[in-house]
Design an enzyme around this catalytic site. Structure first.
Site, PDB file in Angstrom:
ATOM      1  N   ASP A 181       0.836  -1.175  -0.191  1.00  0.00           N
ATOM      2  CA  ASP A 181      -0.027   0.129  -0.104  1.00  0.00           C
ATOM      3  C   ASP A 181       0.799   1.265   0.013  1.00  0.00           C
ATOM      4  O   ASP A 181       2.122   0.972   0.277  1.00  0.00           O
ATOM      5  CB  ASP A 181      -0.847   0.058   1.350  1.00  0.00           C
ATOM      6  CG  ASP A 181      -1.800   1.168   1.323  1.00  0.00           C
ATOM      7  OD1 ASP A 181      -2.274   1.714   0.511  1.00  0.00           O
ATOM      8  OD2 ASP A 181      -1.822   1.775   2.527  1.00  0.00           O
ATOM      9  N   ASP A 215      -0.109   5.059   1.089  1.00  0.00           N
ATOM     10  CA  ASP A 215      -0.490   6.018   2.232  1.00  0.00           C
ATOM     11  C   ASP A 215      -0.436   5.537   3.546  1.00  0.00           C
ATOM     12  O   ASP A 215      -1.315   4.385   3.837  1.00  0.00           O
ATOM     13  CB  ASP A 215      -1.423   6.742   1.949  1.00  0.00           C
ATOM     14  CG  ASP A 215      -1.501   7.687   0.705  1.00  0.00           C
ATOM     15  OD1 ASP A 215      -0.499   8.406   0.757  1.00  0.00           O
ATOM     16  OD2 ASP A 215      -2.308   7.672  -0.183  1.00  0.00           O
ATOM     17  N   SER A 230      -5.123   3.431  -3.188  1.00  0.00           N
ATOM     18  CA  SER A 230      -6.616   3.624  -3.492  1.00  0.00           C
ATOM     19  C   SER A 230      -6.646   5.267  -3.967  1.00  0.00           C
ATOM     20  O   SER A 230      -7.575   5.916  -4.501  1.00  0.00           O
ATOM     21  CB  SER A 230      -7.394   3.698  -2.224  1.00  0.00           C
ATOM     22  OG  SER A 230      -7.685   2.439  -1.730  1.00  0.00           O
ATOM     23  N   LYS A 246     -10.244  -1.063  -2.966  1.00  0.00           N
ATOM     24  CA  LYS A 246     -10.430  -1.599  -1.551  1.00  0.00           C
ATOM     25  C   LYS A 246     -11.725  -1.109  -0.966  1.00  0.00           C
ATOM     26  O   LYS A 246     -12.162   0.054  -0.686  1.00  0.00           O
ATOM     27  CB  LYS A 246      -9.013  -1.133  -0.902  1.00  0.00           C
ATOM     28  CG  LYS A 246      -7.825  -1.549  -1.413  1.00  0.00           C
ATOM     29  CD  LYS A 246      -6.636  -0.777  -0.922  1.00  0.00           C
ATOM     30  CE  LYS A 246      -5.358  -0.879  -1.496  1.00  0.00           C
ATOM     31  NZ  LYS A 246      -4.452  -0.420  -0.702  1.00  0.00           N
ATOM     32  N   ASP A 275      -1.785  -0.695   6.089  1.00  0.00           N
ATOM     33  CA  ASP A 275      -2.026  -0.050   7.386  1.00  0.00           C
ATOM     34  C   ASP A 275      -3.675   0.371   7.606  1.00  0.00           C
ATOM     35  O   ASP A 275      -3.914   0.570   8.710  1.00  0.00           O
ATOM     36  CB  ASP A 275      -1.440   1.446   7.346  1.00  0.00           C
ATOM     37  CG  ASP A 275      -2.032   2.558   6.638  1.00  0.00           C
ATOM     38  OD1 ASP A 275      -2.310   2.066   5.250  1.00  0.00           O
ATOM     39  OD2 ASP A 275      -2.380   3.491   6.982  1.00  0.00           O
TER      40      ASP A 275
END
Length: 405
Positions: A203, A205, A295, A326, A351
């Site tokens: 991922d 961020d 995302s 997601k 996260d």
């Protein structure tokens, strides 16, 4: 017998920041978590000063006037004296104050260091959007804020760990614990350490780039503009912007809302820090065995990677590349397909709950990174408080993950 205030080791933590930055809240949380005595400048000195008649200060307030500099020196002298006694008898403390001059180095910093010697203080500097800090001061309604003359520091001249005031106290605490060396134990029995993988899907961020505060700031400004709830935004962290905007705004405002939040996020992509250990882990994996799955849009994701100093991946799956974001598995399935690898042989690092659900639905093994949401919200195969806790090596059967420390 161990006492509740007894520290695990000699440790002095300095929590600094201007009024409204949240230093007292973080200081209390850190002192409780580390089992260290808390020494707050306001608690040590303010009751006495407030109790004195205003005529003592020529009819004004002790924060203002010709006496203000002397009062400041006296307050910090009292703080240092208390700190010296506490550290000498307990071995450590959490000190909370603006410490504006101390952050500039020089005589004041030397006096503070001498007071807690031989323990070397670690400094956490809370900073934030001036508008946010002013809003917090206005909301708390403290009479003292009406007389305050802000001392602003452009950048500290001593080594500090910067903590963004836009983060929640829980998010700040995770970063503060890492900064002072209080790490969460690694579950060495996790299946992550006993098997091999063909690729790692990251991922972006909160996983590679510590953009959590930047994201919060952009969405806070979005929420203020449209009058929507920040709680609704926190509950859907990790999902695409268009999904959130669709839930929060009426149809006629959605296109405008998506464009606005993108502009807000792009404007806040200057010098973003990498997540602890992320750069080393990412760079240590061969390009053909890694991907970034986010995302965010490609434009925003590219800007954030560049701001944090990461090379763009060969396989880069963004919101622009999928129909379903997601927690749908499509983003991770797309990344595995582009790499030519079975999703079951992929390790995902995430996260956010939405990302972990998406990875699990895709059949991947998942490492959950703490610091964005509560640990209980991360149903991962392994939880870490930083990516410096693991490393990878390429073996005959694929990538192997090892614990560090």
């Amino acid at each position: 017998m161990s006492q509740p205030c007894q520290p695990f080791e000699h440790r002095v933590v300095v929590v600094a920041g201007v009024a409204g930055s949240g230093k007292s809240t973080l200081g209390r949380a850190l002192a409780a978590d580390l089992r260290l005595p808390l020494i707050d400048l306001d608690a040590v000195t303010t009751p006495l000063l407030d109790a004195l008649d205003s005529e003592t200060w020529g009819g004004g307030h002790w924060l203002r006037g010709a006496h203000a500099s002397a009062i400041r020196e006296g307050r910090y002298a009292a703080l240092r004296a208390v700190a010296a006694d506490v550290v000498a008898t307990t071995g450590g403390a959490v000190l909370v104050a603006p410490f504006t001059r101390e952050l500039e180095g020089g005589a004041e910093w030397e006096l503070l260091q001498a007071a807690v010697a031989p323990v070397v203080p670690r400094v956490l500097h809370l900073h934030g959007d001036p508008g946010l800090l002013a809003s917090r001061r206005a909301m708390r309604g403290s009479p003292r804020d009406d007389h305050r003359i802000e001392e602003r520091l452009r950048s500290p001249s001593i080594p500090v760990v910067s903590v963004d005031a836009d983060l929640s106290p829980a998010q700040q605490l995770v970063r503060a614990r890492c900064a002072v060396g209080m790490r969460t134990p690694i579950d060495r029995a996790s299946a992550v350490f006993s098997r091999s993988f063909d690729a790692v899907l990251f991922d972006l961020d909160g996983t590679l780039v510590d953009s959590t505060a930047s994201v919060i700031r952009a969405w806070r400004r979005f929420a203020e503009h449209y009058g929507v709830s920040m709680e609704a935004l926190h509950a859907t962290h990790g999902q695409p912007a268009h999904t959130l905007v669709t839930r929060l705004l009426p149809p006629e405002l959605r296109a405008e809302g998506v464009a606005r939040v993108l502009d807000l996020e792009l404007a806040d992509t200057v010098e973003l820090p990498g997540v602890l250990g992320a750069r080393e882990l990412y760079d240590g994996i061969p390009p053909e065995r890694r991907a970034v799955v986010t995302s965010g849009t490609r434009r925003l994701a590219t800007a954030r990677l560049r701001a944090a100093g990461f090379d763009a991946p060969d396989v880069f799956v963004t919101a622009d590349d999928v129909s379903n974001g997601k927690p749908d598995p499509e983003p991770f399935l797309t990344a595995a397909d582009r790499l030519g690898i079975d999703p079951a042989r992929c390790l995902v690092v995430e996260d956010a709950p939405a990302g972990i659900l998406a990875a699990r639905a895709a059949g991947c093994t998942v490492i959950g990174l703490t610091g964005t949401v509560a640990d209980s919200e991360l149903p991962a195969d392994l939880l870490l408080d930083g990516l410096d806790r693991i490393t990878t090596t390429l073996a005959a059967d694929g990538l192997r993950v090892q614990a560090v420390g």
